[in-house]
Design an enzyme around this catalytic site. Sequence first.
Site, mmCIF file in Angstrom:
data_model
loop_
_atom_site.group_PDB
_atom_site.id
_atom_site.type_symbol
_atom_site.label_atom_id
_atom_site.label_comp_id
_atom_site.label_asym_id
_atom_site.label_seq_id
_atom_site.Cartn_x
_atom_site.Cartn_y
_atom_site.Cartn_z
ATOM 1 N N GLU A 34 -18.196 -77.437 15.189
ATOM 2 C CA GLU A 34 -18.801 -78.395 16.105
ATOM 3 C C GLU A 34 -19.503 -77.597 17.199
ATOM 4 O O GLU A 34 -18.892 -76.712 17.813
ATOM 5 C CB GLU A 34 -17.751 -79.318 16.725
ATOM 6 C CG GLU A 34 -18.367 -80.357 17.644
ATOM 7 C CD GLU A 34 -17.355 -81.286 18.299
ATOM 8 O OE1 GLU A 34 -17.791 -82.138 19.099
ATOM 9 O OE2 GLU A 34 -16.151 -81.153 18.019
ATOM 10 N N ARG A 258 -3.979 -71.459 10.782
ATOM 11 C CA ARG A 258 -4.957 -70.999 11.761
ATOM 12 C C ARG A 258 -4.477 -69.701 12.402
ATOM 13 O O ARG A 258 -3.295 -69.333 12.307
ATOM 14 C CB ARG A 258 -5.173 -72.061 12.831
ATOM 15 C CG ARG A 258 -3.940 -72.347 13.686
ATOM 16 C CD ARG A 258 -4.176 -73.496 14.643
ATOM 17 N NE ARG A 258 -5.257 -73.197 15.567
ATOM 18 C CZ ARG A 258 -5.829 -74.104 16.351
ATOM 19 N NH1 ARG A 258 -5.436 -75.361 16.298
ATOM 20 N NH2 ARG A 258 -6.795 -73.760 17.182
ATOM 21 N N LYS A 268 -11.076 -74.188 22.287
ATOM 22 C CA LYS A 268 -12.386 -74.251 22.949
ATOM 23 C C LYS A 268 -12.296 -75.032 24.250
ATOM 24 O O LYS A 268 -12.980 -74.710 25.227
ATOM 25 C CB LYS A 268 -13.411 -74.880 22.007
ATOM 26 C CG LYS A 268 -14.048 -73.896 21.050
ATOM 27 C CD LYS A 268 -15.319 -74.427 20.407
ATOM 28 C CE LYS A 268 -15.051 -75.421 19.329
ATOM 29 N NZ LYS A 268 -16.273 -75.767 18.570
#
Length: 555
Positions: A34, A258, A268
């Site tokens: 994104e 992850r 983020k």
Amino acid sequence: MSDTHALNFLEETIEQQIKNETQTTPIVTRFPPEPNGYLHLGHAKSICLNFGLAQKYKGITNLRFDDTNPETEETEYVNAIKEDIQWLGFQWHNEHYTSNYFSQLYQMAIQLIDKGLAYVDDLTSEDIAKQKGEPSKPGTESPYRNRTPEENKRLFEEMKQGKYTNGQKVLRAKIDMTSPNMHMRDPIIYRIKHVPHHRTKNEWCIYPMYDFAHGQSDAIEHISHSICTLEFEVHRPLYNWFIKQLNLYPSQQYEFARLNLTYTLMSKRKLLQLVQEQSVSGWDDPRMPTISGIRRRGYTPNSIRKFCEKIGVARRENIIDVNLLESCIREELNANAKRVMAVLDPIEIEITNYENAKSEILLADNNPEDPNSGSRELTFSKHIFIEREDFMEEPIRKFFRLSPTTLVRLKSAYILQYERCEKDEKGNIKKLYCTYFPNSKSGQDTSGIAVKGVIHWVDKATALCAEVRLYDRLFLVENPSDSEKTLAEILNPNSLQIIRNALIESSLATTKPEDRLQFMRKGYFCLDKSSTEKQLVFNRIVTLKDTWQKEIFSH
């Protein structure tokens, strides 16, 4: 297909699919960030995995920007993401945007409405959350759940035309309000956002949710292996439900653990908070775990790829010691970084028995680890600088550097003997006076003198002044994402030390941005992008060895 290293579970899956002939076409992966921030090391792991699998199995990887949230997305982030991927050494086959598919996704939503599998809901987001229930308790159906397809299509078209305000209506999939999987309890698939989009501008005021857009975009692109992190495992039934109900290409989702790294944040949102609160200088601050930050710090693409290779791909969450990341860059730079001399806290030495007007050229090896690295010239004269810490007037036990009782060798030069010192009115040492042994020149030593200490130095006559930035870990706690304290409370106050008047050897005048250097005994450094011809600025990439644990325990 075989490989010399053990296969990870995704490679095992693909090899089994090839063997069983359930995968007869080249695999197609995608990297779908994104564009709402800069990429970090967790994304680097995903990039290496997606592109690496496609390369290994002769497939392709698409870059697809998941741009369905116009409030937070910017073209600046799109450009930065592309730069980061290419810096890591990868090139995508196709560049796509979820916004390319807005019309197709809208038609897919209409299909669901026509099949009685989607409805427009007037409940607020708070009411929807309440009526979804809890994992152990069934949800309750919305009073708007049984609207007719005709009414739903009319309302959905009016949503598209901008007749309603943000949050006034949503489109929900009609699945199962009793499902133990909360994501299957009539999830929202479209919401209203009267916000200009960075690509489509004001063309749309309704935007698909990630869960609706993701699988369908994969299907449109014929992604064979849609690889996500483990938190999306519970989303997979919904991913599959949409594909089945819409009769699309059967993309398959796979999940891996992850990256979690000690003393580092991989969010983020929280990294943006650091930028907004000016705890760092920006997204590319060399203390940031962003790809742009570690690039500016001086890490190489190879060191990041090697790190991702070493941590591997697993299904189980764990936390990786940041020392492993640092060891990857140390290993590379030890093998190929040029050795140079820089004095960060200088004290002057006058060599009393060296001729006043004399100056000579000495040769120094560029890298003892690489016999083909050659040598460089150093100037040497009566006045030099050494590190202040390399002299002790009253030496402690096992202090093998310069003192009234110990001789020391200057790297690639001569052996020195202390004579006396000059102090200011407060008793601080201002200057040292030493003698040298003319027959002790490195490579030509006939003095017969044995010394235990070797120190670096720079020639006063030719030394250059530079700014040196010593970077360290940004956080004091091992797992900052789990800390109950605020980010400001757990920041390491010593994460940046700026030395404005360091002295460096003259050969560094021609340093290029891509050069990585070892400042002898001080660490590995690179030129910062803020450098100018008049003011060289160097960033410490990493120390010569791990000193963090020693510092932690000493406090």
